[in-house]
Design an enzyme around this catalytic site. Structure first.
Site, PDB file in Angstrom:
ATOM      1  N   ASP A 163       0.676  -1.284   0.088  1.00 48.82           N
ATOM      2  CA  ASP A 163       0.100   0.194   0.020  1.00 48.82           C
ATOM      3  C   ASP A 163       0.654   1.341  -0.036  1.00 48.82           C
ATOM      4  OD1 ASP A 163       0.730  -0.672   2.620  1.00 48.82           O
ATOM      5  OD2 ASP A 163      -0.857   0.314   3.529  1.00 48.82           O
ATOM      6  N   GLY A 164       1.996   1.190   0.930  1.00 43.28           N
ATOM      7  CA  GLY A 164       2.816   2.303   0.695  1.00 43.28           C
ATOM      8  C   GLY A 164       3.396   2.749  -0.398  1.00 43.28           C
ATOM      9  N   THR A 222       1.569  -7.964  -1.266  1.00 40.68           N
ATOM     10  CA  THR A 222       1.879  -7.992   0.247  1.00 40.68           C
ATOM     11  C   THR A 222       1.371  -9.158   0.438  1.00 40.68           C
ATOM     12  OG1 THR A 222       0.655  -7.451   2.232  1.00 40.68           O
ATOM     13  CG2 THR A 222      -0.252  -6.422   0.230  1.00 40.68           C
ATOM     14  N   ASP A 271       0.308  -9.755   3.568  1.00 39.55           N
ATOM     15  CA  ASP A 271      -0.866  -9.577   4.516  1.00 39.55           C
ATOM     16  C   ASP A 271      -2.369  -9.674   3.731  1.00 39.55           C
ATOM     17  OD1 ASP A 271       1.085  -9.190   6.158  1.00 39.55           O
ATOM     18  OD2 ASP A 271       1.078  -7.176   6.523  1.00 39.55           O
ATOM     19  N   MET A 275       2.237 -13.200  10.344  1.00 28.03           N
ATOM     20  CA  MET A 275       2.530 -11.738   9.888  1.00 28.03           C
ATOM     21  C   MET A 275       0.825 -11.137   9.660  1.00 28.03           C
ATOM     22  SD  MET A 275       5.637 -10.831   7.856  1.00 28.03           S
ATOM     23  CE  MET A 275       7.380 -10.483   8.642  1.00 28.03           C
ATOM     24  N   GLY A 276       0.940  -9.961   9.712  1.00 23.23           N
ATOM     25  CA  GLY A 276      -0.338  -9.264   9.479  1.00 23.23           C
ATOM     26  C   GLY A 276      -0.548  -8.140  10.551  1.00 23.23           C
TER      27      GLY A 276
HETATM   28  N1  LIG Z   1       2.139   8.246   1.299  1.00 25.16           N
HETATM   29  C1  LIG Z   1       3.353   8.051   0.775  1.00 25.16           C
HETATM   30  N2  LIG Z   1       3.802   8.783  -0.340  1.00 25.16           N
HETATM   31  C2  LIG Z   1       5.032   8.391  -0.779  1.00 25.16           C
HETATM   32  N3  LIG Z   1       5.638   7.522  -0.471  1.00 25.16           N
HETATM   33  C3  LIG Z   1       5.411   6.544   0.345  1.00 25.16           C
HETATM   34  C4  LIG Z   1       4.207   7.003   0.977  1.00 25.16           C
HETATM   35  N4  LIG Z   1       3.876   5.879   1.939  1.00 25.16           N
HETATM   36  C5  LIG Z   1       4.742   4.957   1.452  1.00 25.16           C
HETATM   37  N5  LIG Z   1       5.744   5.486   0.778  1.00 25.16           N
HETATM   38  C6  LIG Z   1       6.949   4.856   0.318  1.00 25.16           C
HETATM   39  O1  LIG Z   1       6.591   3.616  -0.187  1.00 25.16           O
HETATM   40  C7  LIG Z   1       7.831   2.514   0.186  1.00 25.16           C
HETATM   41  C8  LIG Z   1       7.123   1.435   0.750  1.00 25.16           C
HETATM   42  O2  LIG Z   1       6.285   1.844   1.943  1.00 25.16           O
HETATM   43  P1  LIG Z   1       6.038   0.806   3.094  1.00 25.16           P
HETATM   44  O3  LIG Z   1       7.339   0.653   3.605  1.00 25.16           O
HETATM   45  O4  LIG Z   1       5.107   1.236   3.828  1.00 25.16           O
HETATM   46  O5  LIG Z   1       5.856  -0.863   2.495  1.00 25.16           O
HETATM   47  P2  LIG Z   1       4.638  -1.035   1.623  1.00 25.16           P
HETATM   48  O6  LIG Z   1       4.813  -0.757   0.059  1.00 25.16           O
HETATM   49  O7  LIG Z   1       3.159  -0.898   2.233  1.00 25.16           O
HETATM   50  O8  LIG Z   1       4.546  -2.899   1.692  1.00 25.16           O
HETATM   51  P3  LIG Z   1       4.517  -3.936   2.715  1.00 25.16           P
HETATM   52  O9  LIG Z   1       3.632  -3.036   3.953  1.00 25.16           O
HETATM   53  O10 LIG Z   1       3.592  -4.837   2.299  1.00 25.16           O
HETATM   54  O11 LIG Z   1       5.857  -4.293   3.525  1.00 25.16           O
HETATM   55  C9  LIG Z   1       8.557   3.111   0.953  1.00 25.16           C
HETATM   56  O12 LIG Z   1       9.876   3.729   0.159  1.00 25.16           O
HETATM   57  C10 LIG Z   1       7.735   4.471   1.409  1.00 25.16           C
HETATM   58  O13 LIG Z   1       8.685   5.646   1.737  1.00 25.16           O
HETATM   59  O1  LIG Z   2      10.278  -6.094   9.368  1.00 22.52           O
HETATM   60  P1  LIG Z   2       9.943  -5.497   8.421  1.00 22.52           P
HETATM   61  O2  LIG Z   2      10.699  -5.886   7.038  1.00 22.52           O
HETATM   62  O3  LIG Z   2       9.735  -4.069   8.541  1.00 22.52           O
HETATM   63  O4  LIG Z   2       8.432  -6.056   7.850  1.00 22.52           O
HETATM   64  C1  LIG Z   2       7.527  -6.284   8.756  1.00 22.52           C
HETATM   65  C2  LIG Z   2       6.273  -6.102   8.163  1.00 22.52           C
HETATM   66  O5  LIG Z   2       6.105  -6.522   6.746  1.00 22.52           O
HETATM   67  C3  LIG Z   2       4.728  -6.948   6.686  1.00 22.52           C
HETATM   68  O6  LIG Z   2       5.097  -8.524   6.344  1.00 22.52           O
HETATM   69  C4  LIG Z   2       4.092  -6.372   5.318  1.00 22.52           C
HETATM   70  O7  LIG Z   2       4.985  -6.741   4.154  1.00 22.52           O
HETATM   71  C5  LIG Z   2       3.699  -6.800   7.860  1.00 22.52           C
HETATM   72  O8  LIG Z   2       3.107  -7.876   8.238  1.00 22.52           O
HETATM   73  C6  LIG Z   2       5.274  -6.627   8.787  1.00 22.52           C
HETATM   74  O9  LIG Z   2       4.715  -5.885  10.034  1.00 22.52           O
HETATM   75 MG   LIG Z   3       2.197  -1.737   3.981  1.00 21.53          MG
END
Ligand SMILES: Nc1ncnc2c1ncn2[C@@H]1O[C@H](COP(=O)(O)OP(=O)(O)OP(=O)(O)O)[C@@H](O)[C@H]1O
Ligand SMILES: O=P(O)(O)OC[C@H]1O[C@](O)(CO)[C@@H](O)[C@@H]1O
Ligand SMILES: [Mg+2]
Length: 532
Positions: free
Chosen positions: A246-247, A274, A276, A319-320
């Site tokens: 999502d990020g 993801t 999750d 995880m979750g």
């Molecule tokens: N609102 C945002 N605007 C711009 N960049 C973002 C935003 N939120 C997250 N990012 C960027 O996206 C990248 C990944 O975000 P995050 O670490 O939350 O993982 P994720 O993509 O949600 O994957 P997961 O949670 O499944 O591990 C990071 O480099 C973070 O800086």
């Molecule tokens: O330890 P890290 O790499 O930050 O990842 C932990 C997180 O990543 C996730 O698996 C999502 O990718 C979450 O469930 C968990 O909290």
């Molecule tokens: Mg995420």
């Protein structure tokens, strides 16, 4: 799996009905203010972008969503296209037309007006609801093969199948569209400006799907939009494939906005990742299946340990962070689990109907118990006892180890208060689960996601995420996958199935259940009202 539901229902934050103008029965209209693109062609064909409705294309100059309405409450939430802000783009015949592998396929190209319904259970008089553009190859493309300079980046946590998506993007671009320049961005978003890039070819990625992790590396944090887009512009990249959760999709959305603001001919495609399964709209995310399968090994070990001793308790953490899908599906698949604790279903330890009472009952009746706990479960209980408010580099909440906390509390309660001899084994397989390669079904799924993304970018679509909606792959606007998180709905039948398979208490009093049902109904009604 059944279409994953979410507690929070669509709110259409990205939809501005004030821009609407009436649809006629035979002419659905875009809601955004209409400006016809002037279209030209340097090669074989020339036409404005298909909108699939024989209707004049409506162009928005800003980030307004493209909403088309039709008869019977039909709504298409379309994705942006390069011609929305660069009107005079030439088109070319799709090279797949001459590809021997695909030449025998009848109707290989997707029909221009194919859309995918988000809601497939409808009633006689209910609106037809939201649809997304169906993914797949188009007759015309907006990039010549030699012109394409693609890049791939992986961000966020690891996930089984990441390497498969990378492989299939590289092989798909090369073999279907004859693309010769593909760059790997190392180490997530910050790699665009602070790390090296590596050219990737089919040879380099040939067997990477057999390995866990990502050959490109990943990271959290480090999203500097203007530096990233500067790097895209400086390197002459014109297709950006972003794989992440999502990020990451939020990050891709702002990159797309900046690209559009600068008027660059660069397509941005997101591939949701993801374990999750917390990304809304799509049926499920890749890696989830593999994670559920791998979790069985840990649950099995916990069960073997627990049933081999007197008053054995096995605790497995999965995880979750915000969504308990892995825990729920791993529990349903295993049948050895007696209790599954997830973030969406608050629980309590002491007193009638509490966890301790249930554990004691199971120990008396079966001599052992297996508990699966999702990492985000019991957050309220934990924060009462351990105050810590830390975040990771991406701003995600850093959680306490609920498995350890729970194990310690169970041990204390039974040995000190109940004076019972128990043996508890705590297993935390979380990173072992995340680091495996994708299983067979995820590998096929990853191929479809990668191919969808390639066909979309080649056809000039941009600012979209790919994914299956009710079994059909579609292009989904970024805002729809980032506006909320997919969560287990504890008033849905799937959670009821889980409760009936484990026989655990629901930890909810009847008043709370009634409140949850009413909330869900209200959200459904509001979402439908916005569609009409
Ligand atoms: N609102 C945002 N605007 C711009 N960049 C973002 C935003 N939120 C997250 N990012 C960027 O996206 C990248 C990944 O975000 P995050 O670490 O939350 O993982 P994720 O993509 O949600 O994957 P997961 O949670 O499944 O591990 C990071 O480099 C973070 O800086
Ligand atoms: O330890 P890290 O790499 O930050 O990842 C932990 C997180 O990543 C996730 O698996 C999502 O990718 C979450 O469930 C968990 O909290
Ligand atoms: Mg995420």
């Amino acid at each position: 799996m059944a279409s994953s539901a979410s507690i929070s229902r669509p709110r259409f934050r990205c939809f501005d009905p004030t821009n609407s103008y009436p649809a006629t029965p035979d002419h659905p209209r875009y809601f955004s203010s209409a400006v016809s693109p002037s279209s030209s062609s340097s090669s074989s064909s020339s036409s404005p972008r298909e909108n699939g409705f024989g209707d004049t294309m409506a162009i928005s100059n800003n980030s307004e969503p493209k909403i088309v309405t039709g008869e019977g409450g039909y709504v298409l939430e379309d994705v942006p296209h390069l011609v929305d802000y660069i009107p005079d783009l030439p088109t070319y015949p799709n090279p797949l037309q001459n590809n021997p592998s695909y030449s025998v396929v009848k109707q290989y190209f997707v029909n221009a007006d194919d859309t995918v319904a988000q809601k497939i259970v409808v009633h006689k008089d209910s609106p037809r609801g939201t649809h997304f553009r169906r993914s797949g190859p188009r007759q015309k493309v907006y990039f010549e093969s030699d012109e394409v300079h693609a890049c791939i980046v992986t961000c966020g946590g690891l996930c089984p199948g990441l390497n498969t998506v990378i492989r299939e993007l590289v092989c798909g671009l090369t073999h279907m569209y004859h693309v010769k320049r593909i760059l790997g961005i190392e180490g997530g978003y910050r790699g665009f400006y602070a790390r090296n890039t590596v050219p990737i070819t089919p040879k380099v990625v040939n067997d990477i799907h057999k390995r866990g992790g990502t050959i490109l590396g990943t990271s959290r944090g480090g999203h500097d939009t203007s530096k990233i887009v500067d790097s895209i512009q400086d390197r002459g990249i014109n297709q950006v494939y972003v794989i992440g959760g999502d990020g990451t999709q939020r990050g891709a959305a702002v990159i797309f906005e900046e690209i559009r603001r600068r008027g660059l001919k660069v397509a941005v495609a997101g591939i949701p990742k993801t374990i999750d399964n917390d990304i809304p709209v799509i049926d499920k995310s890749f890696g989830f299946d593999s994670a559920v399968e791998e979790a069985q090994r840990a649950i099995n070990a916990a069960h073997v340990e627990a049933e081999s001793v007197e008053n054995g308790i096995g605790v497995v953490k999965l995880m979750g962070r915000y969504s308990g899908f892995i825990a729920m599906y791993a529990t349903l698949a295993s049948r050895d689990v007696d209790c599954c604790l997830i973030p969406e279903s608050p629980f309590y330890l002491e007193g009638p109907g509490g966890l301790y009472e249930y554990i004691e009952k199971r120990l008396k009746e079966d001599g052992h118990i297996v508990i699966v706990v999702a990492e985000g479960a019991g957050e309220v209980l934990l924060s009462e006892s351990l105050l810590k408010d830390e975040q990771d580099a991406s701003g995600n909440k850093l959680l306490q180890d609920v498995g350890l906390w729970l194990s310690q509390n169970i041990k204390d309660y039974f040995s000190k208060q109940r004076k019972m001899n128990i043996t508890l084994k705590y297993i935390d397989p979380t990173y072992m689960i995340r680091a495996i390669p994708g299983n067979a079904s995820d590998n096929v799924y990853c191929t479809l996601l990668a191919h969808s993304a390639i066909h979309g970018a080649m056809a000039g679509y941009t600012g979209f995420t790919v994914g299956p909606v009710n079994g059909r792959h579609a292009y989904i606007p970024f805002c729809r996958v980032t506006e909320r998180q997919n969560k287990v709905v504890i008033t849905d039948r799937m959670w009821a199935r889980l409760l009936s398979s484990t026989n655990q208490p629901s930890f909810l009093d009847p008043k709370m259940v009634a409140k949850k049902v009413a909330e869900t109904k209200k959200e459904d009604t509001e979402a439908e009202a916005q569609l009409i």
